[in-house]
Design a protein around this motif. Structure first.
Motif, PDB file in Angstrom:
ATOM      1  N   SER A   1      -5.780   1.463   9.042  1.00  0.00           N
ATOM      2  CA  SER A   1      -5.626   1.056  10.444  1.00  0.00           C
ATOM      3  C   SER A   1      -6.755   1.612  11.296  1.00  0.00           C
ATOM      4  O   SER A   1      -7.377   2.616  10.959  1.00  0.00           O
ATOM      5  CB  SER A   1      -4.282   1.549  11.004  1.00  0.00           C
ATOM      6  OG  SER A   1      -3.201   0.917  10.341  1.00  0.00           O
TER       7      SER A   1
ATOM      8  N   TRP B  30       0.837  -1.206   0.000  1.00  0.00           N
ATOM      9  CA  TRP B  30       0.000   0.000   0.000  1.00  0.00           C
ATOM     10  C   TRP B  30       0.870   1.253   0.000  1.00  0.00           C
ATOM     11  O   TRP B  30       1.938   1.287   0.617  1.00  0.00           O
ATOM     12  CB  TRP B  30      -0.888   0.032   1.241  1.00  0.00           C
ATOM     13  CG  TRP B  30      -2.085  -0.868   1.184  1.00  0.00           C
ATOM     14  CD1 TRP B  30      -2.116  -2.167   0.781  1.00  0.00           C
ATOM     15  CD2 TRP B  30      -3.420  -0.533   1.563  1.00  0.00           C
ATOM     16  NE1 TRP B  30      -3.395  -2.671   0.887  1.00  0.00           N
ATOM     17  CE2 TRP B  30      -4.221  -1.692   1.369  1.00  0.00           C
ATOM     18  CE3 TRP B  30      -4.033   0.611   2.061  1.00  0.00           C
ATOM     19  CZ2 TRP B  30      -5.585  -1.711   1.655  1.00  0.00           C
ATOM     20  CZ3 TRP B  30      -5.398   0.580   2.348  1.00  0.00           C
ATOM     21  CH2 TRP B  30      -6.153  -0.571   2.134  1.00  0.00           C
TER      22      TRP B  30
ATOM     23  N   SER C 191      -8.234   5.204   7.235  1.00  0.00           N
ATOM     24  CA  SER C 191      -8.047   4.754   8.618  1.00  0.00           C
ATOM     25  C   SER C 191      -9.065   5.427   9.521  1.00  0.00           C
ATOM     26  O   SER C 191      -9.619   6.475   9.196  1.00  0.00           O
ATOM     27  CB  SER C 191      -6.632   5.076   9.109  1.00  0.00           C
ATOM     28  OG  SER C 191      -5.672   4.347   8.384  1.00  0.00           O
TER      29      SER C 191
ATOM     30  N   SER D 225       3.353  -2.679  11.391  1.00  0.00           N
ATOM     31  CA  SER D 225       2.559  -3.239  10.299  1.00  0.00           C
ATOM     32  C   SER D 225       1.977  -4.585  10.710  1.00  0.00           C
ATOM     33  O   SER D 225       2.673  -5.420  11.288  1.00  0.00           O
ATOM     34  CB  SER D 225       3.427  -3.406   9.050  1.00  0.00           C
ATOM     35  OG  SER D 225       2.681  -3.931   7.977  1.00  0.00           O
TER      36      SER D 225
ATOM     37  N   ILE E 234      -2.087   4.175   7.712  1.00  0.00           N
ATOM     38  CA  ILE E 234      -2.660   3.595   6.499  1.00  0.00           C
ATOM     39  C   ILE E 234      -3.469   2.353   6.859  1.00  0.00           C
ATOM     40  O   ILE E 234      -2.948   1.430   7.492  1.00  0.00           O
ATOM     41  CB  ILE E 234      -1.534   3.215   5.502  1.00  0.00           C
ATOM     42  CG1 ILE E 234      -0.622   4.414   5.220  1.00  0.00           C
ATOM     43  CG2 ILE E 234      -2.111   2.656   4.210  1.00  0.00           C
ATOM     44  CD1 ILE E 234       0.659   4.052   4.469  1.00  0.00           C
TER      45      ILE E 234
ATOM     46  N   GLN F 153       0.594   0.869   9.614  1.00  0.00           N
ATOM     47  CA  GLN F 153      -0.216   0.370   8.506  1.00  0.00           C
ATOM     48  C   GLN F 153      -0.767  -1.011   8.838  1.00  0.00           C
ATOM     49  O   GLN F 153      -0.113  -1.817   9.494  1.00  0.00           O
ATOM     50  CB  GLN F 153       0.591   0.320   7.208  1.00  0.00           C
ATOM     51  CG  GLN F 153       1.794  -0.619   7.233  1.00  0.00           C
ATOM     52  CD  GLN F 153       2.538  -0.654   5.913  1.00  0.00           C
ATOM     53  OE1 GLN F 153       2.309   0.164   5.035  1.00  0.00           O
ATOM     54  NE2 GLN F 153       3.434  -1.614   5.769  1.00  0.00           N
TER      55      GLN F 153
END
Length: 1085
Positions: free
Chosen positions: A367, A110, A350, A399, A365, A382
């Motif tokens: 989330s 992403w 998000s 992540s 990102i 993310q």
């Protein structure tokens, strides 16, 4: 051929290193095609490499074979036929090697970009690349095969104007790079005509400097390669030639030994002009299998086949001087910088509970962050669901962490520049999440003996000393090869006695709780092991579930927070992915819990209607506008009418379950949800009655007529902003003027009390010479029950009777008894309008105001004009016609005025009559003309469409609504300043805004009229909602009635029209006279 702006691919092939990736990646491609990101008719193929070490050239040949085979089958051939390439645009994309910072490869990594597409979705490196190729590089290219890797981001500002006339051979795209970067990369050497002479991979600075261009940059091997139709066919032929058949799945199935070949250093190299046959076949090249090694004979044989088959055509280079090439290296620090330094939003798809905790310059990102999760500048979060308190320091990347990781993260002494990831892996039959931790500055492939080698940004010796871990624990005692971080078995995954290990296993490495003994006891994996064991299907599902979780939360925030976020792109995404059930439940919950704000509840029901429409599919199931009175939905509607919102919403949901099986049923269900929303909207607008103040006085004598007359209205600017729910969600502002047409007030009403205890309702419409009257006699309460059905005989006057509280329809007391008790008899109510139906001059609302005023006077009650404005709003809700407040403002208040409503409930209208100079008013009157277009306006359909678009918060509608208000302010200033020119400009702008608000409101004949009259006018617009009715124009010169009539007479095919003079009415609603004459006689006096 493709069109001028976008290359429409025939086939898109995505190659992948692992066969387990095929299903997951194919699903990603299919999803993009459903969302409209990829061409609807393109063939999408995900192709695994037949062997582990195939090389980019072998992967290209195998992919080309697969594309040709599928196209051949589609064309009806039983064998591969190269003719299918004649008109085909084929794109082959290679996912390449594993990427340590994204388990789903560089392609599906992403990026912090949020697009305003029709369907909401992720933007990955693959999407940026496809967009760049389809619009900037490949557009306009002839049939052939494009090949490109997905391990980089290409930034090309503008479309490249490439000449493809009679092109044959191969074309490569090169972007500028520094010599220092190129020593670890590849470059093209070209001659004066941009033909490629050689390709240098990881050459010395001296060699690379030979390729330097005047700007000091060198042309990097940047990915995109185009094979013309003839060269592509030659390359395809090699799949049956030994040993190149070993590159394809057919060769593998036939037992051919595998062969690794490179796209650039084998396939393209054999076309470079500087190489001889012997140099090509026998040359040692970095990154390629050696022709003198164990497989030397096979390598030389394969190169010989390539030389014989492909040699001849030249390679030309396209150098994009203003482009930028960003290769996704294995450096964690570079990846974090890439994500944070792009000029994009901080928060991408998000949901963050405490937005202030996320610093500018960070990136969140896909989330969900609950409570206090503080993200510092330069940090990235993310694909995480975290609950605070958590501090994410600068330079960190988190992540793939799920909610269960939060407790560990809350206790972790996290420092800057740390990367923590959750990886979903398949260990045999066991599905697990493995957590890893690295330093952003760690070099994954550096030998541990290297002075710069590190783990968690600290020297290995310091790490050993702090933890007690020994090298043999990580690489094994028997290890003889060089040891690097990528192969270090650092990360606990499973405890033999306790089961899976969570984030705490990696946290101990960072200095958190834990111990060496438990770490040694656990099954552990290296990052290389993890990347091989990745369950990409589960990983992508996790990201997708997060995406929809985020979307639902954002929808709740948008609805409860009254924001203008358009939810329709998310609804489309949810419908396409089969995620509608949870979404509908969330919308049900918000609607049911919004009894204190019916505007929110109404928008929720409109959103559910949109979801159902999305499930039906674009253009399927019928038109969204339609009837909403099916008996199956009546119980739910009754509950809503009675004010039982929670039970009403639940009953709607219960009924909805029976309407989900077919597109036509879904559309009909959507109509009923819109109908339910209209019930709540009506109740919200009825709050305007708080501002209706009616006094009680002495009734006039029996038989005495109370007559009022009203002007029509012209809306000069701001219309549609007065329409609920826009009027109370965004705020409304309208400039309009009261007018007489041809010297007459066209709207009026008269009422008298009569001895008979009944209601006689008489409605007259049309010019006196050809008017039509409808008489309705009401002797029982049941005769009034259809007051809420707009098309019922006498419906408006019946609604006047109910709204003015002449009678109570729900009372057990009979009509006759009520009339005798309260008013001493019955009433005779007459209303009339000389305007045609659908005139756009506000007739029905003004008529309602006139009738209410006459009834109040006849029954001895007093009122103010502003009370009438709000009373008409209430009346139109019980009549169920809806509509805004500007019509009654325009006809009940005289002159030119500004009317406003604030963005709040209860809905309150304020009116300011502009104090304009007599000279300006005289000039305005002489320059205004009305033209009846002869077209009937269908305002109800237009109103439904506008309200639907507003509830969906379509960005164009939201922006246009703001501009309607701004233009109305400018229109008021133009009037105050006495400027007809600026007033005309505002009218023209207003007409453009109306057309954007309600597409289809400009019939062809009207457009022809307006175009013809344009030289004569300063400004013009259709009155009201448009679609027909009256056109009004502000002429450049005064007294242009005859000139306009003459011009329109000469237009072919416009049909009937009429031109009318305009007189400003400064009084508004007026009491005419009191008399006991018969109404018909009085009307004609």
């Amino acid at each position: 051929m493709a069109d001028d702006g976008l290359l429409k691919w025939t086939v898109i092939v995505l190659t992948c290193q692992h066969k387990d990736s095929v299903y997951a990646f194919q699903r990603e491609l299919d999803g993009r095609q459903k969302r409209g990101v990829l061409p609807a008719d393109a063939l999408l193929l995900t192709v695994p490499d037949p062997h582990a070490r195939l090389g980019s050239g072998g992967a290209t040949l195998n992919a080309l074979l697969m594309a040709a085979e599928h196209l051949s089958a589609r064309a009806g051939y039983s064998v591969v036929n190269a003719d299918v390439l004649d008109e085909a645009h084929v794109l082959i994309l290679h996912t390449g090697r594993d990427f340590p910072w994204d388990a789903c490869s560089r392609a599906f990594c992403w990026v912090p970009v949020q697009r305003s597409d029709d369907v909401e979705g992720a933007v990955c490196c693959l999407d940026l690349l496809l967009d760049c190729l389809s619009t900037k590089i490949c557009a306009g290219s002839p049939p052939g095969v494009w090949v490109c890797g997905t391990d980089m981001i290409l930034n090309i500002p503008t479309r490249q104007l490439i000449s493809w006339d009679r092109f044959s051979g191969v074309r490569v795209v090169a972007l500028p790079g520094d010599i220092s970067f190129a020593v670890n990369h590849g470059i093209y050497l070209t001659d004066a005509e941009s033909r490629v002479c050689n390709i240098i991979y990881k050459g010395s600075k001296e060699k690379i400097s030979c390729a330097a261009l005047p700007d000091g940059k060198v042309p990097l091997v940047s990915g995109p390669v185009f094979f013309s139709r003839t060269v592509a066919e030659k390359l395809l032929q090699t799949h049956v030639l030994s040993p190149l058949d070993g590159c394809t799945y057919l060769g593998m199935d036939s037992g051919a030994p595998p062969l690794e070949i490179s796209l650039f250093l084998d396939i393209l190299m054999c076309l470079c002009s500087d190489l001889t046959e012997q140099e090509f076949i026998n040359g040692e090249r970095t990154g390629c299998t050696s022709p003198s090694g164990p497989q030397g004979a096979v390598v030389r044989s394969g190169r010989a086949v390539l030389w014989r088959t492909l040699r001849g055509p030249s390679i030309s280079m396209l150098y994009v001087q203003d482009g930028r090439y960003d290769y996704l290296t294995q450096s964690g620090r570079e990846h974090i910088i890439r994500l944070t330094e792009t000029r994009t939003q901080t928060i991408i798809l998000s949901h963050i509970q405490d937005v202030k905790s996320v610093a500018e310059g960070s990136r969140v990102i896909n989330s969900v962050l609950e409570a206090e999760v503080c993200v510092s500048t330069g940090a990235v979060v993310q694909h995480c669901h975290l609950q605070g308190p958590v501090q994410v320091h600068s330079g960190c990347l988190l992540s793939g962490l799920d909610l269960t990781s939060s407790s560990c993260m809350q206790r972790l002494p996290l420092s800057s520049d740390i990367i923590i990831q959750g990886h979903r892996v398949m260990l045999g039959e066991l599905k697990l999440t493995v957590y890893t931790a690295f330093g952003a500055h760690d070099n994954l492939e550096a030998n541990t003996d290297d002075v710069n080698a590190s783990f968690l940004n600290q020297k290995w010796s310091d790490f050993y000393s702090r933890t007690g871990i020994q090298p043999q624990y990580l690489w094994g005692a028997e290890r003889t090869e060089s040891c690097c971080l990528l192969d270090a078995r650092l990360f606990p995954v499973f405890m033999p006695r306790l089961g899976p290990v969570g984030l705490e296993g990696a946290c101990w490495l960072l200095g958190g709780a834990g111990g060496l003994d438990s770490w040694r006891e656990a099954w552990r994996l290296s990052l290389r092991d993890i990347l091989v064991l990745m369950d990409q299907q589960t990983e992508l599902r996790w990201r997708e579930d997060l995406f929809f979780n985020v979307g639902r939360r954002r929808a709740v925030d948008a609805l409860q927070g009254h924001t203008d976020l358009s939810l329709l792109p998310f609804f489309r995404a949810a419908a396409l992915a089969g995620q509608q059930e949870e979404l509908l439940q969330v919308l049900d919950s918000v609607a049911a819990g919004s009894s204190g704000d019916l505007g929110v509840a109404a928008r929720c029901l409109a959103c559910i209607a949109d979801v159902l429409g999305c499930l039906a599919g674009e253009g399927k199931g019928g038109l969204r506008s339609g009837p909403a009175a099916n008996p199956s939905w009546a119980p739910a509607f009754k509950l809503l009418e009675d004010g039982n919102l929670t039970a009403g919403v639940q009953e709607l949901a219960n009924q909805r379950k029976h309407w989900l099986s077919r597109p036509d049923l879904l559309v009909r269900a959507a109509r009923h949800y819109e109908g339910a929303g209209q019930i709540l909207l009506r109740k919200a607008v009825m709050s305007a009655r708080e501002f209706v103040f009616i006094g009680q006085g002495e009734m006039p004598p029996l038989g005495e007529w109370q007559e009022v007359e009203c002007p029509a209205r012209l809306d000069l600017s701001g219309g549609w902003s007065d329409t609920p729910p826009i009027a109370f969600e965004n705020g409304g502002l309208v400039i309009n003027v009261a007018i007489r047409m041809d010297g007459k007030r066209p709207i009026g009403a008269r009422v008298r009390r009569v001895p008979e205890p009944h209601l006689l309702l008489v409605s007259t419409s049309g010019e006196p010479a050809c008017s039509i009257s409808t008489k309705t006699l009401c002797e029982e309460l049941t005769d009034l029950e259809d007051y809420c059905q707009p098309h019922a005989p006498g419906a408006l006057l019946k609604a006047v009777c109910v709204c003015s509280e002449l009678v109570c329809v729900s009372s057990p007391v009979s009509l006759k008894e009520q009339l005798l008790k309260h008013w001493g008899g019955g009433l005779e109510i007459h209303s009339w309008s000389s305007l045609p139906h659908g005139s756009g001059l506000g007739t029905s609302s003004i008529l309602a105001g006139a009738a209410l005023a006459a009834v109040y006077r006849c029954t001895g009650r007093s009122f103010s004009t502003i009370s009438l404005i709000h009373d008409v709003l209430y009346l139109e809700q019980i009549l169920t016609t809806g509509g805004g407040w500007q019509d009654q403002v325009g006809g009940l208040f005289g002159g030119v005025k500004v009317a406003r409503s604030a963005a709040q409930l209860p809905l309150r209208v304020e009116v300011e009559q502009l104090a304009l100079t007599p000279d300006f008013l005289s000039a305005l009157q002489q320059h205004l003309l009305l033209v009846y277009t002869g077209k009937t306006r269908l305002a109800r359909n237009l109103l439904q469409d506008v309200v639907r678009s507003w509830y969906a918060r379509l960005p164009s509608i939201v922006q246009n609504t703001e501009q309607l208000v701004t233009n109305a302010e400018e229109c008021a200033e133009a009037c105050r300043d006495g400027s007809l020119v600026r007033l005309g400009e505002c009218m023209n702008t207003y007409w453009q805004q109306k057309k954007l608000m309600a597409p289809g409101c400009e019939p062809t004949a009207v457009r022809s009229m307006m175009n013809t009259l344009q030289p004569l006018s300063l400004g013009q617009s259709l009155a009201g909602a448009g679609g027909g009715g009256f056109l009004f124009l502000l002429t450049r010169e005064p007294q242009q009635k005859e000139a306009v009539r003459e011009i329109l007479t000469n237009i072919q095919g416009i049909g009937f029209f009429s031109v009318h003079s305009v007189e400003l009415d400064m009084d508004g609603i007026s009491i005419i006279q009191k008399s006991s004459e018969h109404p018909e006689q009085q009307q004609n006096t």
